[in-house]
Design an enzyme around this catalytic site. Structure first.
Site, PDB file in Angstrom:
ATOM      1  N   ASP A  13      38.825  54.182  80.706  1.00  0.00           N
ATOM      2  CA  ASP A  13      38.066  55.059  79.762  1.00  0.00           C
ATOM      3  C   ASP A  13      36.500  55.048  80.139  1.00  0.00           C
ATOM      4  OD1 ASP A  13      40.491  55.461  78.008  1.00  0.00           O
ATOM      5  OD2 ASP A  13      39.736  53.302  77.340  1.00  0.00           O
ATOM      6  N   LYS A  16      36.588  59.160  84.091  1.00  0.00           N
ATOM      7  CA  LYS A  16      37.113  59.644  85.194  1.00  0.00           C
ATOM      8  C   LYS A  16      37.414  61.137  85.171  1.00  0.00           C
ATOM      9  CE  LYS A  16      40.571  56.567  84.752  1.00  0.00           C
ATOM     10  NZ  LYS A  16      39.869  55.651  84.125  1.00  0.00           N
ATOM     11  N   GLY A  40      44.577  58.986  79.221  1.00  0.00           N
ATOM     12  CA  GLY A  40      43.594  60.153  78.478  1.00  0.00           C
ATOM     13  C   GLY A  40      42.478  60.357  79.026  1.00  0.00           C
ATOM     14  N   HIS A  41      42.486  61.671  79.416  1.00  0.00           N
ATOM     15  CA  HIS A  41      41.253  62.364  80.270  1.00  0.00           C
ATOM     16  C   HIS A  41      40.877  63.307  79.164  1.00  0.00           C
ATOM     17  CE1 HIS A  41      42.418  60.388  83.881  1.00  0.00           C
ATOM     18  NE2 HIS A  41      43.386  61.333  84.051  1.00  0.00           N
ATOM     19  N   GLN A 226      43.870  54.631  83.701  1.00  0.00           N
ATOM     20  CA  GLN A 226      43.243  53.376  83.253  1.00  0.00           C
ATOM     21  C   GLN A 226      42.286  52.960  84.337  1.00  0.00           C
ATOM     22  OE1 GLN A 226      47.121  53.539  83.953  1.00  0.00           O
ATOM     23  NE2 GLN A 226      47.250  54.784  82.050  1.00  0.00           N
TER      24      GLN A 226
HETATM   25  P1  IMP Z   1      50.339  50.347  78.423  1.00  0.00           P
HETATM   26  O1  IMP Z   1      49.736  51.022  79.711  1.00  0.00           O
HETATM   27  O2  IMP Z   1      50.565  51.143  77.355  1.00  0.00           O
HETATM   28  O3  IMP Z   1      51.706  49.555  78.761  1.00  0.00           O
HETATM   29  O4  IMP Z   1      49.466  49.249  77.774  1.00  0.00           O
HETATM   30  C1  IMP Z   1      49.042  48.121  78.424  1.00  0.00           C
HETATM   31  C2  IMP Z   1      47.404  47.913  78.353  1.00  0.00           C
HETATM   32  O5  IMP Z   1      46.717  48.898  79.152  1.00  0.00           O
HETATM   33  C3  IMP Z   1      46.775  48.037  76.785  1.00  0.00           C
HETATM   34  O6  IMP Z   1      45.857  47.014  76.662  1.00  0.00           O
HETATM   35  C4  IMP Z   1      46.460  49.414  76.661  1.00  0.00           C
HETATM   36  O7  IMP Z   1      45.334  49.649  75.911  1.00  0.00           O
HETATM   37  C5  IMP Z   1      45.939  49.537  78.030  1.00  0.00           C
HETATM   38  N1  IMP Z   1      45.668  51.098  78.413  1.00  0.00           N
HETATM   39  C6  IMP Z   1      46.757  51.777  79.098  1.00  0.00           C
HETATM   40  N2  IMP Z   1      46.283  53.069  79.401  1.00  0.00           N
HETATM   41  C7  IMP Z   1      44.938  52.995  79.066  1.00  0.00           C
HETATM   42  C8  IMP Z   1      43.833  54.103  79.460  1.00  0.00           C
HETATM   43  O8  IMP Z   1      44.234  55.129  79.742  1.00  0.00           O
HETATM   44  N3  IMP Z   1      42.793  53.657  78.937  1.00  0.00           N
HETATM   45  C9  IMP Z   1      42.532  52.269  78.649  1.00  0.00           C
HETATM   46  N4  IMP Z   1      43.518  51.452  78.530  1.00  0.00           N
HETATM   47  C10 IMP Z   1      44.557  52.001  78.575  1.00  0.00           C
END
Ligand code: IMP
Length: 439
Positions: A13, A16, A40-41, A226
């Site tokens: 977040d 990007k 999420g972008h 991420q």
């Molecule tokens: P997962 O990717 O859904 O398995 O989540 C694993 C961890 O990565 C969790 O703490 C999520 O909140 C974090 N996470 C996954 N995608 C994002 C993102 O796009 N932005 C921020 N955190 C993320």
């Protein structure tokens, strides 16, 4: 040939999406190389916001081609609805413009059911996943049973494999995870058949296409999602995602050799946020943290969850620079800090007499760590219309220079607002300059 990788240099977040979009001005391709619709972008063009989770951020620049690389896990329903949304907004979503690598894996209903059931079963030890089935899809890939995009072209062969998965996952849901949720094969299959018909024309040999694009002198951006500190191996394990978010992931998930990468851009926020559980040494539980959250609109694009907020952590950022080979940083959301009397940057963590200069390996080792801060005087003027580095306040200059010094990396741009235009060049990396028409 010109190839840059853009990664989030914190826990995700960092903004990007905006910069992939800004840097697509002169790009030919944007490639997603890992993750799925957990990302999420938000991109703002002429004041209009578009939130994307699977399509590469280049989709809003006419003429830029988009690849979902082999390292991605792709939920077909989400991709189709996202394509419909951007098509309605005027974007070309034809197979001439979008390619899905044949080796990318699918995220299906049973992955989502397992992700949610496993989080529930973990109770207070939960990771705080996005519940989008990302981890379970990568698990199938690792244990060599996953269903890939190429399989969408051979439905007859795929059907019994999907049925076997559904039977197995339903047992896991009931007997291992104690969940009442079950996946209905017939419903899943009838949807998947329709989706396969829509997506089949998009499936291609992504790594070959990108290789040829680079060899013919085109400009390619690899878009990380991420953040580097959520990398499955090098992040704050086990509170990480399930893919390679570091820049090296572009090589693994995009199918190009590491020597084809010319520059690695790290996007970092001028403060820090994190969604979900896991270590966060500079987290603020006070009014300042609350203020950063509300001013920075720090709520998840995908899940809407409030993000945890804190000061910029130069120790964590320096680690991100090291493990990803970041050679220039873009510092975002400086406008959110406007009005604060002082702005802090963490320079180390104190434990007893020792000062640590890297993140610890184990979660319990974070207990009792005291962040050490460098304080910089704040600024209090409206940055919304500022477009030149020299017009920014002197205290903001000091802050940016200190960050660059502490993390041992030059700053290419700073960002003072969500739109494309609120982007100020500082010390632009020569390769990056080629992507914005500065050379
Ligand atoms: P997962 O990717 O859904 O398995 O989540 C694993 C961890 O990565 C969790 O703490 C999520 O909140 C974090 N996470 C996954 N995608 C994002 C993102 O796009 N932005 C921020 N955190 C993320």
């Amino acid at each position: 040939m010109s190839c840059i990788v853009i990664v989030g240099a914190q826990w995700g977040d960092e903004g990007k999406g905006k910069f992939v979009d800004v840097l697509t001005e002169k790009a030919d391709w944007v490639v997603r190389f890992q993750g799925g619709n957990n990302a999420g972008h938000t991109i703002v063009v002429d004041g209009a916001k578009t939130a994307l989770s699977l399509l590469p951020s280049g989709i809003l620049r006419p003429g830029v081609k988009c690849l979902l690389g082999a390292g991605v896990v792709m939920n077909p329903s989400v991709l189709i609805s996202e394509m419909e949304r951007v098509r309605a907004a005027g974007a070309d979503t034809s197979p001439a413009r979008i390619v899905i690598d044949r080796d990318a894996h699918l995220v299906l209903d049973y992955h989502i059911a397992i992700d949610k059931a496993r989080e529930r079963a973990r109770g207070s030890d939960r990771i705080g996943t996005t519940g989008r089935g990302i981890g379970p899809a990568y698990e199938d890939r690792s244990q060599r049973s996953g269903i890939r995009c190429a399989d969408l072209l051979y439905l007859d062969r795929m059907k019994e494999r999907v049925r076997a998965h559904v039977i197995e996952k339903n047992k896991v849901l009931e007997l291992v995870l104690g969940s009442e949720s079950q996946v209905d094969f017939e419903a899943l299959w009838s949807t998947l058949e329709q989706e396969a018909a829509i997506l089949a024309p998009y499936v291609g040999n992504g790594s070959k296409i990108i290789h040829e694009a680079l060899r013919s002198g085109q400009r390619v951006i690899f878009e990380g999602t991420q953040g580097v500190l959520l990398d499955q191996v090098h992040g704050t394990y086990p509170f990480v995602t399930s893919s390679s978010t570091i820049a090296g992931g572009a090589s693994v998930g995009g199918g190009i050799g590491p020597r084809m990468i010319d520059s690695v851009v790290g996007i970092a926020k001028a403060y820090t946020t994190r969604v979900g559980e896991g270590p966060f040494p500079t987290e603020l539980h006070d009014a300042t943290g609350e203020e950063l959250r509300s001013r920075g609109h720090e709520f998840g694009t995908v899940t809407g969850r409030p993000r945890r907020c804190g000061w910029l952590d130069a120790v964590a950022l320096r680690r991100a620079v090291r493990i990803s080979g970041i050679d220039n940083i873009i510092l975002t959301k400086l406008d959110v800090l406007t009005g604060l009397r002082r702005v802090r940057v963490c320079t180390g963590y104190k434990r007893g007499k020792e000062v640590l200069d890297d993140l610890p390996a184990l979660v319990h080792e974070y207990e009792g760590l005291e962040p050490q801060y460098l304080d910089v005087e704040g600024w209090d003027c409206d940055l919304a219309q500022v477009r030149r580095w020299e017009d920014l306040p002197a205290t903001l200059h000091t802050f940016v220079r200190e960050v660059s010094r502490l993390v041992e990396c030059p700053i290419s741009f700073v960002s003072v607002g969500p739109g494309r235009e609120a982007t100020i060049p500082v010390d632009v990396h020569p390769v990056v300059a080629g992507f914005v028409g500065a050379s």
